[in-house]
Design a protein around this motif. Sequence first.
Motif, PDB file in Angstrom:
ATOM      1  N   MET A  11      -9.262  12.003 -18.482  1.00 43.26           N
ATOM      2  CA  MET A  11      -8.970  10.722 -19.116  1.00 43.26           C
ATOM      3  C   MET A  11      -8.173   9.800 -18.178  1.00 43.26           C
ATOM      4  O   MET A  11      -8.335   8.577 -18.211  1.00 43.26           O
ATOM      5  CB  MET A  11      -8.190  10.939 -20.420  1.00 43.26           C
ATOM      6  CG  MET A  11      -8.950  11.736 -21.480  1.00 43.26           C
ATOM      7  SD  MET A  11     -10.660  11.178 -21.753  1.00 43.26           S
ATOM      8  CE  MET A  11     -10.382   9.510 -22.348  1.00 43.26           C
ATOM      9  N   GLU A  12      -7.354  10.381 -17.318  1.00 49.19           N
ATOM     10  CA  GLU A  12      -6.663   9.577 -16.303  1.00 49.19           C
ATOM     11  C   GLU A  12      -7.666   8.980 -15.320  1.00 49.19           C
ATOM     12  O   GLU A  12      -7.563   7.805 -14.934  1.00 49.19           O
ATOM     13  CB  GLU A  12      -5.645  10.445 -15.559  1.00 49.19           C
ATOM     14  CG  GLU A  12      -4.839   9.681 -14.512  1.00 49.19           C
ATOM     15  CD  GLU A  12      -3.846  10.572 -13.785  1.00 49.19           C
ATOM     16  OE1 GLU A  12      -3.473  10.224 -12.646  1.00 49.19           O
ATOM     17  OE2 GLU A  12      -3.463  11.618 -14.346  1.00 49.19           O
ATOM     18  N   GLU A  13      -8.654   9.787 -14.917  1.00 48.66           N
ATOM     19  CA  GLU A  13      -9.709   9.273 -14.042  1.00 48.66           C
ATOM     20  C   GLU A  13     -10.473   8.137 -14.708  1.00 48.66           C
ATOM     21  O   GLU A  13     -10.807   7.129 -14.081  1.00 48.66           O
ATOM     22  CB  GLU A  13     -10.681  10.404 -13.674  1.00 48.66           C
ATOM     23  CG  GLU A  13     -10.137  11.419 -12.704  1.00 48.66           C
ATOM     24  CD  GLU A  13      -9.948  10.831 -11.312  1.00 48.66           C
ATOM     25  OE1 GLU A  13     -10.910  10.252 -10.780  1.00 48.66           O
ATOM     26  OE2 GLU A  13      -8.832  10.940 -10.773  1.00 48.66           O
ATOM     27  N   VAL A  14     -10.752   8.290 -15.991  1.00 47.02           N
ATOM     28  CA  VAL A  14     -11.480   7.254 -16.728  1.00 47.02           C
ATOM     29  C   VAL A  14     -10.655   5.972 -16.785  1.00 47.02           C
ATOM     30  O   VAL A  14     -11.170   4.867 -16.556  1.00 47.02           O
ATOM     31  CB  VAL A  14     -11.827   7.746 -18.150  1.00 47.02           C
ATOM     32  CG1 VAL A  14     -12.351   6.596 -19.011  1.00 47.02           C
ATOM     33  CG2 VAL A  14     -12.856   8.872 -18.085  1.00 47.02           C
ATOM     34  N   ASN A  15      -9.373   6.118 -17.094  1.00 43.06           N
ATOM     35  CA  ASN A  15      -8.519   4.936 -17.227  1.00 43.06           C
ATOM     36  C   ASN A  15      -8.336   4.204 -15.905  1.00 43.06           C
ATOM     37  O   ASN A  15      -8.183   2.975 -15.880  1.00 43.06           O
ATOM     38  CB  ASN A  15      -7.155   5.341 -17.781  1.00 43.06           C
ATOM     39  CG  ASN A  15      -7.231   5.799 -19.217  1.00 43.06           C
ATOM     40  OD1 ASN A  15      -8.128   5.398 -19.957  1.00 43.06           O
ATOM     41  ND2 ASN A  15      -6.296   6.651 -19.628  1.00 43.06           N
ATOM     42  N   ARG A  59     -13.955  12.478 -27.011  1.00 45.30           N
ATOM     43  CA  ARG A  59     -13.223  11.451 -26.265  1.00 45.30           C
ATOM     44  C   ARG A  59     -14.228  10.688 -25.408  1.00 45.30           C
ATOM     45  O   ARG A  59     -14.860  11.272 -24.541  1.00 45.30           O
ATOM     46  CB  ARG A  59     -12.153  12.107 -25.371  1.00 45.30           C
ATOM     47  CG  ARG A  59     -11.211  13.028 -26.130  1.00 45.30           C
ATOM     48  CD  ARG A  59     -10.603  14.082 -25.224  1.00 45.30           C
ATOM     49  NE  ARG A  59      -9.889  15.088 -25.995  1.00 45.30           N
ATOM     50  CZ  ARG A  59     -10.471  16.167 -26.525  1.00 45.30           C
ATOM     51  NH1 ARG A  59     -11.770  16.370 -26.361  1.00 45.30           N
ATOM     52  NH2 ARG A  59      -9.755  17.033 -27.209  1.00 45.30           N
ATOM     53  N   ARG A  60     -14.349   9.390 -25.638  1.00 43.06           N
ATOM     54  CA  ARG A  60     -15.351   8.602 -24.924  1.00 43.06           C
ATOM     55  C   ARG A  60     -14.930   8.409 -23.466  1.00 43.06           C
ATOM     56  O   ARG A  60     -13.782   8.070 -23.164  1.00 43.06           O
ATOM     57  CB  ARG A  60     -15.552   7.250 -25.600  1.00 43.06           C
ATOM     58  CG  ARG A  60     -16.674   6.434 -24.978  1.00 43.06           C
ATOM     59  CD  ARG A  60     -17.077   5.256 -25.825  1.00 43.06           C
ATOM     60  NE  ARG A  60     -18.169   4.526 -25.215  1.00 43.06           N
ATOM     61  CZ  ARG A  60     -18.881   3.591 -25.834  1.00 43.06           C
ATOM     62  NH1 ARG A  60     -18.603   3.282 -27.095  1.00 43.06           N
ATOM     63  NH2 ARG A  60     -19.863   2.979 -25.208  1.00 43.06           N
ATOM     64  N   TRP A 103     -20.594  11.792 -11.173  1.00 39.23           N
ATOM     65  CA  TRP A 103     -19.250  11.359 -11.580  1.00 39.23           C
ATOM     66  C   TRP A 103     -18.215  12.449 -11.352  1.00 39.23           C
ATOM     67  O   TRP A 103     -17.210  12.228 -10.693  1.00 39.23           O
ATOM     68  CB  TRP A 103     -19.248  10.941 -13.046  1.00 39.23           C
ATOM     69  CG  TRP A 103     -18.031  10.170 -13.481  1.00 39.23           C
ATOM     70  CD1 TRP A 103     -17.902   8.804 -13.560  1.00 39.23           C
ATOM     71  CD2 TRP A 103     -16.759  10.714 -13.915  1.00 39.23           C
ATOM     72  NE1 TRP A 103     -16.645   8.465 -14.004  1.00 39.23           N
ATOM     73  CE2 TRP A 103     -15.921   9.614 -14.232  1.00 39.23           C
ATOM     74  CE3 TRP A 103     -16.256  11.992 -14.048  1.00 39.23           C
ATOM     75  CZ2 TRP A 103     -14.612   9.771 -14.678  1.00 39.23           C
ATOM     76  CZ3 TRP A 103     -14.942  12.160 -14.494  1.00 39.23           C
ATOM     77  CH2 TRP A 103     -14.144  11.059 -14.801  1.00 39.23           C
ATOM     78  N   LEU A 104     -18.463  13.639 -11.889  1.00 37.95           N
ATOM     79  CA  LEU A 104     -17.421  14.666 -11.872  1.00 37.95           C
ATOM     80  C   LEU A 104     -17.284  15.358 -10.525  1.00 37.95           C
ATOM     81  O   LEU A 104     -16.169  15.538 -10.022  1.00 37.95           O
ATOM     82  CB  LEU A 104     -17.706  15.702 -12.966  1.00 37.95           C
ATOM     83  CG  LEU A 104     -16.651  16.810 -13.131  1.00 37.95           C
ATOM     84  CD1 LEU A 104     -15.300  16.203 -13.495  1.00 37.95           C
ATOM     85  CD2 LEU A 104     -17.098  17.805 -14.192  1.00 37.95           C
ATOM     86  N   GLU A 163      -5.960  21.295 -22.017  1.00 39.83           N
ATOM     87  CA  GLU A 163      -5.254  20.014 -22.111  1.00 39.83           C
ATOM     88  C   GLU A 163      -5.053  19.393 -20.733  1.00 39.83           C
ATOM     89  O   GLU A 163      -5.142  18.172 -20.577  1.00 39.83           O
ATOM     90  CB  GLU A 163      -3.907  20.192 -22.819  1.00 39.83           C
ATOM     91  CG  GLU A 163      -4.014  20.452 -24.315  1.00 39.83           C
ATOM     92  CD  GLU A 163      -4.560  19.266 -25.092  1.00 39.83           C
ATOM     93  OE1 GLU A 163      -4.645  18.153 -24.509  1.00 39.83           O
ATOM     94  OE2 GLU A 163      -4.910  19.441 -26.271  1.00 39.83           O
ATOM     95  N   ALA A 164      -4.787  20.225 -19.720  1.00 39.62           N
ATOM     96  CA  ALA A 164      -4.604  19.698 -18.365  1.00 39.62           C
ATOM     97  C   ALA A 164      -5.895  19.064 -17.862  1.00 39.62           C
ATOM     98  O   ALA A 164      -5.876  17.984 -17.258  1.00 39.62           O
ATOM     99  CB  ALA A 164      -4.159  20.809 -17.415  1.00 39.62           C
ATOM    100  N   PHE A 165      -7.031  19.715 -18.129  1.00 44.36           N
ATOM    101  CA  PHE A 165      -8.315  19.162 -17.699  1.00 44.36           C
ATOM    102  C   PHE A 165      -8.624  17.879 -18.456  1.00 44.36           C
ATOM    103  O   PHE A 165      -9.090  16.891 -17.873  1.00 44.36           O
ATOM    104  CB  PHE A 165      -9.428  20.191 -17.911  1.00 44.36           C
ATOM    105  CG  PHE A 165     -10.761  19.756 -17.370  1.00 44.36           C
ATOM    106  CD1 PHE A 165     -11.067  19.934 -16.021  1.00 44.36           C
ATOM    107  CD2 PHE A 165     -11.710  19.168 -18.191  1.00 44.36           C
ATOM    108  CE1 PHE A 165     -12.296  19.530 -15.513  1.00 44.36           C
ATOM    109  CE2 PHE A 165     -12.942  18.767 -17.692  1.00 44.36           C
ATOM    110  CZ  PHE A 165     -13.228  18.946 -16.351  1.00 44.36           C
TER     111      PHE A 165
END
Length: 308
Positions: free
Chosen positions: A291-295, A159-160, A108-109, A284-286
């Motif tokens: 979370m943007e990738e997840v969304n 954070r899930r 994933w990452l 916070e940037a990471f």
Amino acid sequence: MKKRLPPLNWLRSFEAAARHLSFTHASQELHITQAAMSQQIKALESQLGTMLFVRLPRGLELTEAGAAYLPVLHESIEKMNEVTDELFGKGRNKLLNVRVNLVFFVNWLAPRLPDFYERYPDINLKITSNIWVNSQQKAPDCDLEIIYGNGRWQQYEARRLTWDLLQPVCSPNYASRFQRKPVPEDIVNENLIHVIGYEDGWNRWFQSIGMPYTEFNLGSQFDTLINAFEVAANGGGIVLGRSSLLQGYFESEKLISLFEQEVLTTEAFYLVNHKSRFLHPHAEAFIDWVMEEVNNDEVNNIHRPLYN
């Protein structure tokens, strides 16, 4: 009435003198005179109403009160130094240390990191791998972690990242042993690959699709999901895949899904930070990027090549 906290310079003088058990060495460390050091500690003892040192002909010895006071004070001063360095000093430019579950990193990452590097060229990452969450309350030696579990960790802010579907997968070669399109009953006596430490395993999948609990005659166990995936991809058996991790295997045709039956997991991957640890300036940037990738992610809805 709440007792007034002593001045910080008094506390620093006591902490240094207690470490060195010497006013001379402590005053040299703090760049003050020995007389000033002695005066500050006497003032501290006066305010606290107790002696902190036994003055010996050669050196010092901590009293019982001084010995009890030192560890807490030392930890507090170290924490203040760390936070000050993180916010205002060279710590702003140090590596952001991220520890990642290995199977999540590989599948994933890692494929997404080039985008992070392009968007944040000034942030340097240190990536290390983990297998399981550290259940101890002590803060880990990393800034952020991506771990797998149920999310119920009091020591972490979590954070899930995934809402996975469990699906039996195997290599096309292994699937070719079936004379017809298989049904779940057909795999009970096959070589089922188990992963140690996951609550959502074969028993949950079978029970969720309406089949009773079964004692399996064949099977092998592995301590990481990435090992289990690789064994399955090389024809070693059938493994329960998690939908967020399978895209690369499906696209390369190393794995295929045997059935349409899917079961939602009770566990997930989480991006966490320890509540007792100060957040790195770049954390916070990471977090926002992940979370943007997840969304925006469509991994959980990717097309699954089925046995046919």
